[in-house]
Design a protein around this motif. Structure first.
Motif, PDB file in Angstrom:
ATOM      1  N   VAL A  66      60.476 -73.694  -3.440  1.00  0.00           N
ATOM      2  CA  VAL A  66      60.846 -74.331  -4.706  1.00  0.00           C
ATOM      3  C   VAL A  66      61.885 -73.469  -5.422  1.00  0.00           C
ATOM      4  O   VAL A  66      61.733 -72.251  -5.522  1.00  0.00           O
ATOM      5  N   PHE A  67      62.934 -74.102  -5.926  1.00  0.00           N
ATOM      6  CA  PHE A  67      63.959 -73.454  -6.743  1.00  0.00           C
ATOM      7  C   PHE A  67      63.938 -74.133  -8.104  1.00  0.00           C
ATOM      8  O   PHE A  67      64.065 -75.357  -8.188  1.00  0.00           O
ATOM      9  N   ILE A  68      63.740 -73.342  -9.188  1.00  0.00           N
ATOM     10  CA  ILE A  68      63.728 -73.913 -10.533  1.00  0.00           C
ATOM     11  C   ILE A  68      64.834 -73.289 -11.385  1.00  0.00           C
ATOM     12  O   ILE A  68      65.127 -72.097 -11.280  1.00  0.00           O
ATOM     13  N   THR A  69      65.440 -74.113 -12.213  1.00  0.00           N
ATOM     14  CA  THR A  69      66.475 -73.697 -13.149  1.00  0.00           C
ATOM     15  C   THR A  69      66.514 -74.723 -14.273  1.00  0.00           C
ATOM     16  O   THR A  69      66.041 -75.851 -14.103  1.00  0.00           O
ATOM     17  N   HIS A  70      67.063 -74.349 -15.397  1.00  0.00           N
ATOM     18  CA  HIS A  70      67.194 -75.336 -16.477  1.00  0.00           C
ATOM     19  C   HIS A  70      68.266 -76.360 -16.112  1.00  0.00           C
ATOM     20  O   HIS A  70      68.127 -77.538 -16.410  1.00  0.00           O
ATOM     21  N   GLY A  71      69.326 -75.908 -15.474  1.00  0.00           N
ATOM     22  CA  GLY A  71      70.343 -76.827 -14.962  1.00  0.00           C
ATOM     23  C   GLY A  71      71.674 -76.787 -15.681  1.00  0.00           C
ATOM     24  O   GLY A  71      72.695 -77.186 -15.121  1.00  0.00           O
ATOM     25  N   HIS A  72      71.703 -76.313 -16.914  1.00  0.00           N
ATOM     26  CA  HIS A  72      72.956 -76.343 -17.678  1.00  0.00           C
ATOM     27  C   HIS A  72      74.066 -75.539 -17.004  1.00  0.00           C
ATOM     28  O   HIS A  72      75.231 -75.924 -17.067  1.00  0.00           O
ATOM     29  N   ALA A  73      73.726 -74.434 -16.344  1.00  0.00           N
ATOM     30  CA  ALA A  73      74.730 -73.602 -15.675  1.00  0.00           C
ATOM     31  C   ALA A  73      75.336 -74.305 -14.458  1.00  0.00           C
ATOM     32  O   ALA A  73      76.376 -73.876 -13.947  1.00  0.00           O
ATOM     33  N   TYR A  74      74.703 -75.391 -14.002  1.00  0.00           N
ATOM     34  CA  TYR A  74      75.200 -76.169 -12.873  1.00  0.00           C
ATOM     35  C   TYR A  74      75.782 -77.507 -13.323  1.00  0.00           C
ATOM     36  O   TYR A  74      76.020 -78.387 -12.502  1.00  0.00           O
ATOM     37  N   PHE A  75      75.984 -77.648 -14.621  1.00  0.00           N
ATOM     38  CA  PHE A  75      76.625 -78.837 -15.201  1.00  0.00           C
ATOM     39  C   PHE A  75      75.917 -80.134 -14.810  1.00  0.00           C
ATOM     40  O   PHE A  75      76.550 -81.138 -14.481  1.00  0.00           O
ATOM     41  N   VAL A  76      74.574 -80.110 -14.874  1.00  0.00           N
ATOM     42  CA  VAL A  76      73.789 -81.272 -14.442  1.00  0.00           C
ATOM     43  C   VAL A  76      73.975 -82.491 -15.343  1.00  0.00           C
ATOM     44  O   VAL A  76      73.633 -83.599 -14.938  1.00  0.00           O
ATOM     45  N   SER A  77      74.539 -82.301 -16.520  1.00  0.00           N
ATOM     46  CA  SER A  77      74.825 -83.459 -17.370  1.00  0.00           C
ATOM     47  C   SER A  77      75.928 -84.324 -16.770  1.00  0.00           C
ATOM     48  O   SER A  77      76.022 -85.509 -17.078  1.00  0.00           O
ATOM     49  N   LEU A  78      76.742 -83.726 -15.885  1.00  0.00           N
ATOM     50  CA  LEU A  78      77.801 -84.484 -15.210  1.00  0.00           C
ATOM     51  C   LEU A  78      77.308 -85.081 -13.905  1.00  0.00           C
ATOM     52  O   LEU A  78      77.493 -86.266 -13.641  1.00  0.00           O
ATOM     53  N   ASP A  79      76.711 -84.220 -13.045  1.00  0.00           N
ATOM     54  CA  ASP A  79      76.139 -84.668 -11.779  1.00  0.00           C
ATOM     55  C   ASP A  79      75.297 -83.524 -11.208  1.00  0.00           C
ATOM     56  O   ASP A  79      75.225 -82.444 -11.779  1.00  0.00           O
ATOM     57  N   GLU A  80      74.664 -83.778 -10.074  1.00  0.00           N
ATOM     58  CA  GLU A  80      73.774 -82.790  -9.461  1.00  0.00           C
ATOM     59  C   GLU A  80      74.417 -82.054  -8.284  1.00  0.00           C
ATOM     60  O   GLU A  80      73.742 -81.284  -7.604  1.00  0.00           O
ATOM     61  N   GLU A  81      75.690 -82.263  -8.025  1.00  0.00           N
ATOM     62  CA  GLU A  81      76.342 -81.715  -6.832  1.00  0.00           C
ATOM     63  C   GLU A  81      76.255 -80.195  -6.748  1.00  0.00           C
ATOM     64  O   GLU A  81      75.888 -79.647  -5.703  1.00  0.00           O
ATOM     65  N   ARG A  82      76.608 -79.485  -7.814  1.00  0.00           N
ATOM     66  CA  ARG A  82      76.586 -78.018  -7.801  1.00  0.00           C
ATOM     67  C   ARG A  82      75.154 -77.506  -7.637  1.00  0.00           C
ATOM     68  O   ARG A  82      74.902 -76.548  -6.918  1.00  0.00           O
ATOM     69  N   LEU A  83      74.223 -78.146  -8.333  1.00  0.00           N
ATOM     70  CA  LEU A  83      72.818 -77.758  -8.253  1.00  0.00           C
ATOM     71  C   LEU A  83      72.286 -77.967  -6.839  1.00  0.00           C
ATOM     72  O   LEU A  83      71.606 -77.102  -6.283  1.00  0.00           O
ATOM     73  N   LEU A  84      72.589 -79.092  -6.244  1.00  0.00           N
ATOM     74  CA  LEU A  84      72.144 -79.380  -4.886  1.00  0.00           C
ATOM     75  C   LEU A  84      72.724 -78.369  -3.901  1.00  0.00           C
ATOM     76  O   LEU A  84      72.008 -77.850  -3.037  1.00  0.00           O
ATOM     77  N   ALA A  85      73.995 -78.042  -4.039  1.00  0.00           N
ATOM     78  CA  ALA A  85      74.622 -77.053  -3.151  1.00  0.00           C
ATOM     79  C   ALA A  85      73.943 -75.693  -3.300  1.00  0.00           C
ATOM     80  O   ALA A  85      73.675 -75.018  -2.301  1.00  0.00           O
ATOM     81  N   GLU A  86      73.652 -75.290  -4.533  1.00  0.00           N
ATOM     82  CA  GLU A  86      72.982 -74.010  -4.762  1.00  0.00           C
ATOM     83  C   GLU A  86      71.582 -74.008  -4.156  1.00  0.00           C
ATOM     84  O   GLU A  86      71.188 -73.058  -3.474  1.00  0.00           O
ATOM     85  N   GLY A  87      70.820 -75.055  -4.417  1.00  0.00           N
ATOM     86  CA  GLY A  87      69.462 -75.143  -3.875  1.00  0.00           C
ATOM     87  C   GLY A  87      69.443 -75.138  -2.358  1.00  0.00           C
ATOM     88  O   GLY A  87      68.642 -74.441  -1.732  1.00  0.00           O
ATOM     89  N   ARG A  88      70.327 -75.885  -1.750  1.00  0.00           N
ATOM     90  CA  ARG A  88      70.400 -75.904  -0.283  1.00  0.00           C
ATOM     91  C   ARG A  88      70.828 -74.552   0.259  1.00  0.00           C
ATOM     92  O   ARG A  88      70.328 -74.105   1.286  1.00  0.00           O
TER      93      ARG A  88
END
Length: 159
Positions: free
Chosen positions: A76-98
């Motif tokens: 499991v990877f947890i983050t608030h998400g703002h540093a990955y710009f999740v308000s725009l999309d999940e692409e950066r977050l998904l790449a980091e998690g993978r």
């Protein structure tokens, strides 16, 4: 294992108290940020092990911004998400998690609940239990049920 997943309480804990009461007993609580200085109170309320991270409104705290751990053998990877710009999309977050080898990525910030699969990766956001922003604006959280035998199951629940 029963896990309560919440985010964005923003100093308002009536919804969190209600969710804990409804879902008890819990094996773990995961708070995905923006508790705004109330991490000790949140840990005390939970009466179980707690993972809590800092969000964009968690000023002057010592909380980690991200965390990785295992639940019943699942990474499991947890983050608030703002540093990955999740308000725009999940692409950066998904790449980091993978990139970290995570099976499950959990984030908050948007105040909108969702659970979906991206290939072998589950991405989820419990929304906000205090200040929801999705259509209908119902306070939300997620319950995760996991064991060593099956893939974890996730239920978005509303107060």
């Amino acid at each position: 294992m029963k896990v309560l997943i919440v985010s964005d309480t923003h100093k308002a804990h009536n919804g969190l108290k209600e969710a804990i009461k409804r879902e008890a007993p819990l094996d773990m609580l995961i708070h995905l940020g923006d508790g705004e200085g109330y991490e000790d109170e949140i840990k005390e309320m939970a009466n179980c092990p707690v993972h809590i991270i800092g969000g964009n409104n968690d000023f002057f705290c010592d909380l980690a911004r991200e965390e990785e751990f295992f639940i019943c053998g699942v990474h499991v990877f947890i983050t608030h998400g703002h540093a990955y710009f999740v308000s725009l999309d999940e692409e950066r977050l998904l790449a980091e998690g993978r990139g970290r080898g995570a099976d499950i990525i959990m984030y908050g910030h948007t105040h909108k609940p969702s659970v979906h699969e991206e290939g072998a990766t589950t991405i989820l956001n419990p929304g906000s239990i205090s200040y929801p922003r999705q259509e209908g604006r119902k306070p939300s959280y997620i319950v995760m049920n996991a064991d060593l035998e099956e893939k974890p199951k996730f239920d978005i629940k509303y107060l």
